[in-house]
Write an enzyme that holds these catalytic residues in place. Structure first.
Site, PDB file in Angstrom:
ATOM      1  N   GLY A   1       4.265  -4.516   3.882  1.00  0.00           N
ATOM      2  CA  GLY A   1       4.740  -5.195   3.255  1.00  0.00           C
ATOM      3  C   GLY A   1       3.894  -6.172   4.211  1.00  0.00           C
ATOM      4  O   GLY A   1       3.951  -7.696   2.912  1.00  0.00           O
TER       5      GLY A   1
ATOM      6  N   GLU B   1       4.514   0.735   8.132  1.00  0.00           N
ATOM      7  CA  GLU B   1       3.809   2.075   6.661  1.00  0.00           C
ATOM      8  C   GLU B   1       2.967   0.813   6.632  1.00  0.00           C
ATOM      9  O   GLU B   1       2.963   0.362   5.017  1.00  0.00           O
ATOM     10  CB  GLU B   1       4.701   1.834   5.723  1.00  0.00           C
ATOM     11  CG  GLU B   1       5.821   2.972   5.855  1.00  0.00           C
ATOM     12  CD  GLU B   1       6.764   3.455   5.079  1.00  0.00           C
ATOM     13  OE1 GLU B   1       6.728   3.050   4.379  1.00  0.00           O
ATOM     14  OE2 GLU B   1       7.333   4.833   5.279  1.00  0.00           O
TER      15      GLU B   1
ATOM     16  N   GLY C   1       0.191  -1.424   4.897  1.00  0.00           N
ATOM     17  CA  GLY C   1      -1.417  -0.804   3.838  1.00  0.00           C
ATOM     18  C   GLY C   1      -2.400  -2.209   3.703  1.00  0.00           C
ATOM     19  O   GLY C   1      -3.631  -1.972   4.991  1.00  0.00           O
TER      20      GLY C   1
ATOM     21  N   ARG D   1      -6.367  -6.514 -10.006  1.00  0.00           N
ATOM     22  CA  ARG D   1      -5.044  -7.248  -9.661  1.00  0.00           C
ATOM     23  C   ARG D   1      -5.181  -9.158  -9.618  1.00  0.00           C
ATOM     24  O   ARG D   1      -4.366  -9.346 -10.714  1.00  0.00           O
ATOM     25  CB  ARG D   1      -5.499  -8.093  -7.594  1.00  0.00           C
ATOM     26  CG  ARG D   1      -5.157  -6.428  -6.766  1.00  0.00           C
ATOM     27  CD  ARG D   1      -5.222  -6.098  -5.279  1.00  0.00           C
ATOM     28  NE  ARG D   1      -4.226  -7.508  -5.734  1.00  0.00           N
ATOM     29  CZ  ARG D   1      -4.585  -8.236  -4.934  1.00  0.00           C
ATOM     30  NH1 ARG D   1      -5.163  -8.724  -4.626  1.00  0.00           N
ATOM     31  NH2 ARG D   1      -3.023  -8.972  -4.382  1.00  0.00           N
TER      32      ARG D   1
ATOM     33  N   TYR E   1      -1.396  -9.222 -11.031  1.00  0.00           N
ATOM     34  CA  TYR E   1      -0.699 -10.643 -10.485  1.00  0.00           C
ATOM     35  C   TYR E   1      -0.955 -11.971 -10.961  1.00  0.00           C
ATOM     36  O   TYR E   1      -0.973 -12.355 -10.040  1.00  0.00           O
ATOM     37  CB  TYR E   1      -1.188 -10.126  -9.486  1.00  0.00           C
ATOM     38  CG  TYR E   1      -0.891  -8.366  -8.903  1.00  0.00           C
ATOM     39  CD1 TYR E   1       0.366  -7.877  -8.927  1.00  0.00           C
ATOM     40  CD2 TYR E   1      -1.370  -7.972  -8.099  1.00  0.00           C
ATOM     41  CE1 TYR E   1       0.796  -6.161  -9.022  1.00  0.00           C
ATOM     42  CE2 TYR E   1      -1.101  -6.763  -7.817  1.00  0.00           C
ATOM     43  CZ  TYR E   1      -0.406  -5.867  -8.311  1.00  0.00           C
ATOM     44  OH  TYR E   1       0.171  -4.779  -7.804  1.00  0.00           O
TER      45      TYR E   1
ATOM     46  N   CYS F   1     -13.327  -5.305 -23.052  1.00  0.00           N
ATOM     47  CA  CYS F   1     -12.392  -5.806 -24.213  1.00  0.00           C
ATOM     48  C   CYS F   1     -11.047  -5.933 -23.796  1.00  0.00           C
ATOM     49  O   CYS F   1      -9.615  -5.935 -25.107  1.00  0.00           O
ATOM     50  CB  CYS F   1     -12.649  -4.872 -25.448  1.00  0.00           C
ATOM     51  SG  CYS F   1     -14.483  -4.674 -25.463  1.00  0.00           S
TER      52      CYS F   1
ATOM     53  N   TYR G   1      -6.091  -1.478  -3.011  1.00  0.00           N
ATOM     54  CA  TYR G   1      -5.065  -2.331  -3.701  1.00  0.00           C
ATOM     55  C   TYR G   1      -6.212  -2.518  -4.881  1.00  0.00           C
ATOM     56  O   TYR G   1      -6.401  -3.178  -5.999  1.00  0.00           O
ATOM     57  CB  TYR G   1      -3.847  -2.718  -4.041  1.00  0.00           C
ATOM     58  CG  TYR G   1      -3.117  -2.602  -2.906  1.00  0.00           C
ATOM     59  CD1 TYR G   1      -1.868  -1.091  -3.809  1.00  0.00           C
ATOM     60  CD2 TYR G   1      -2.360  -3.305  -2.024  1.00  0.00           C
ATOM     61  CE1 TYR G   1      -1.240  -1.255  -2.457  1.00  0.00           C
ATOM     62  CE2 TYR G   1      -1.516  -3.186  -1.453  1.00  0.00           C
ATOM     63  CZ  TYR G   1      -0.758  -1.606  -1.312  1.00  0.00           C
ATOM     64  OH  TYR G   1      -0.132  -0.918  -0.492  1.00  0.00           O
TER      65      TYR G   1
HETATM   66  N1  PLP Z   1       5.503   1.762   1.735  1.00  0.00           N
HETATM   67  C1  PLP Z   1       6.298   1.519   0.865  1.00  0.00           C
HETATM   68  C2  PLP Z   1       6.882   2.702   0.574  1.00  0.00           C
HETATM   69  C3  PLP Z   1       5.134   1.270  -0.161  1.00  0.00           C
HETATM   70  O1  PLP Z   1       5.878   1.402  -1.727  1.00  0.00           O
HETATM   71  C4  PLP Z   1       3.854  -0.086  -0.381  1.00  0.00           C
HETATM   72  C5  PLP Z   1       3.502  -0.405  -1.340  1.00  0.00           C
HETATM   73  O2  PLP Z   1       4.230  -0.846  -2.135  1.00  0.00           O
HETATM   74  C6  PLP Z   1       4.112   0.077   1.440  1.00  0.00           C
HETATM   75  C7  PLP Z   1       4.142   0.811   2.420  1.00  0.00           C
HETATM   76  C8  PLP Z   1       2.466  -0.094   2.130  1.00  0.00           C
HETATM   77  O3  PLP Z   1       2.669  -2.039   1.796  1.00  0.00           O
HETATM   78  P1  PLP Z   1       1.970  -3.123   2.168  1.00  0.00           P
HETATM   79  O4  PLP Z   1       0.237  -2.803   1.341  1.00  0.00           O
HETATM   80  O5  PLP Z   1       1.909  -4.315   1.630  1.00  0.00           O
HETATM   81  O6  PLP Z   1       2.099  -2.911   3.619  1.00  0.00           O
END
Ligand code: PLP
Length: 418
Positions: free
Chosen positions: A239, A273, A275, A312, A316, A342, A371
């Site tokens: 996150g 986690e 990303g 994106r 968003y 379109c 993403y």
């Molecule tokens: N872990 C979970 C369960 C997620 O759903 C997400 C994405 O929303 C992430 C990790 C990775 O989030 P981010 O890319 O914001 O670090």
């Protein structure tokens, strides 16, 4: 930070001119910088060195096999949300023992496959999923290591589509039901409670929601310990945000400091986690100007990438910086940069001041590494873009551009319609 810089007015990825890549593979094209990914991963992981931890890169952000292999070599584990992602992570060389499996809708066949693969932990998101996990574990005779994903009802103050830790969101189990769920799980010897998990959202630019969620988790962790559970893994999800425009997310060191402060008193292995923060600024989408046009007061620059390549902005209203691949003029104008799809929502920038662009010019849509390609589609029967990984002076095609034959290869016209 990233390694996309100008030399003599020409945009480079590391040591390679972007134009050289385009000359070889065409547009639209995603270009990733290996050096940037490595650096982001090592800075992130090193920020947590004071505590036992495992960084499980969130595969959904960018699941290209080469990106996964690169991160696997750096020591990353993986956070997956489907068997597709699990197979990718394994194929890229990430060991099952470093893989956690999240997601609200794991199918029974997916659960069975992940169990048999020997993953580290299931992050379970509902009581029915827990029951299902227990039944499958029993039927295949493999104990299922799990954490419950708590919905801590914390507002991450991000876009509503990417906030996941509020009661109104579909994710996780309400705090007040979590202890009972662990107690219930105790009755099934095939369910192994080894952790506790939360993930509150994405593109979070302030540490306080993470700390609030962590405090909630700690209270549950302590209660479970008191009840005799011996949990090992505290998973805080991902996150952490990145700067797309003028956001000022905390650097990983600051984010880590706040988290370490909270988890130090616990005897646990912290799982993270991330990303976006690993790959977001490590990728660009390069597109070519097809046409210019004026409708009344509005000036449009029409490019050959569309919302099917990078959704994106349409989804968003996300902001991405746009830079010319070659700086040729100081003349500026206010334009909308739009794609060929379109839909009026098919735009990359609205009323944006950019250097004057001409047909054939190349543009880099920045911060497209997370993403981006993974959310691309074939809408309007458009072939998905190619992907290239740059490492120093070398570049590698890591996904071929799709062809029309690829697009229609799975479709069948019934004989009676022929
Ligand atoms: N872990 C979970 C369960 C997620 O759903 C997400 C994405 O929303 C992430 C990790 C990775 O989030 P981010 O890319 O914001 O670090």
């Amino acid at each position: 930070m990233h390694y996309f810089t100008y030399h003599l007015n020409e945009l480079y990825c590391e040591e390679v001119p972007v134009k050289e890549i385009v000359n070889k593979f065409g547009t639209p094209i995603y270009i990733y910088s290996a050096r940037t990914i490595r650096r982001h991963f090592s800075v992130f992981s090193a920020s947590f060195k004071e505590v036992e931890h495992l960084v499980c890169y969130s595969v959904k952000a960018n699941s290209n096999l080469a990106v996964l292999a690169l991160l696997g070599k750096e020591g990353a584990g993986a956070d997956v949300v489907s068997v597709g992602e699990l197979v990718r992570a394994l194929k890229a060389g990430i060991p099952a023992s470093k893989i956690v499996y999240s997601g609200v809708g794991k199918r029974p066949d997916e659960i069975e496959l992940a169990l048999k693969a020997g993953i580290l932990m299931f992050n379970v998101e509902s009581l029915e999923e827990l029951e299902c996990l227990g039944e499958i574990a029993k039927s295949v005779g493999i104990k299922a290591p799990f954490a419950l994903r708590v919905n801590p009802n914390v507002d991450p103050k991000t876009h509503p589509y990417i906030s996941t830790g509020l009661k109104k969101n579909k994710f996780g189990i309400p705090e007040e039901e979590v202890i009972d769920a662990y107690l219930k799980a105790k009755k099934n010897p095939y369910l192994l409670p080894i952790g506790l998990d939360a993930h509150i959202g994405s593109q979070i630019t302030d540490v306080s929601p993470f700390v609030s969620a962590l405090r909630r988790l700690k209270a549950i962790w302590n209660e479970l310990t008191r009840l005799g559970f011996e949990l090992r893994y505290l998973d805080l999800g991902g996150g952490l945000g990145i700067p797309y425009a003028d956001e000022e997310p905390p650097p990983p060191e600051e984010y880590a400091r706040a988290i370490i402060e909270e988890v130090k008193p616990l005897d646990c292995t912290l799982i993270l986690e991330p990303g976006r923060v690993i790959v977001g600024n490590a990728g660009i989408l390069v597109t070519r100007v097809l046409y210019r046009k004026t409708n009344g007061d509005k000036k449009f620059v029409i490019v050959d990438a569309g919302m099917n390549d990078l959704i994106r902005p349409a989804l968003y209203q996300a902001y991405h910086k746009i830079q010319p691949v070659k700086l040729t003029t100081s003349e500026e104008e206010v334009v909308d940069v739009v794609g060929p799809v379109c839909e009026s929502g098919d735009f990359f920038a609205r009323d944006r001041k950019l250097p004057r662009l001409e047909r054939g010019d190349l543009l880099a849509i920045m911060s497209a590494g997370a993403y981006g390609f993974v959310m691309s589609s074939n809408y309007n029967s458009r072939c998905r873009a190619a992907e290239v990984l740059v490492d120093g002076e070398t570049f590698y095609l890591v996904r071929k551009r799709e062809t029309i034959d690829d697009l229609i290869s799975l479709e069948i016209i019934p004989d009676y319609l022929k």
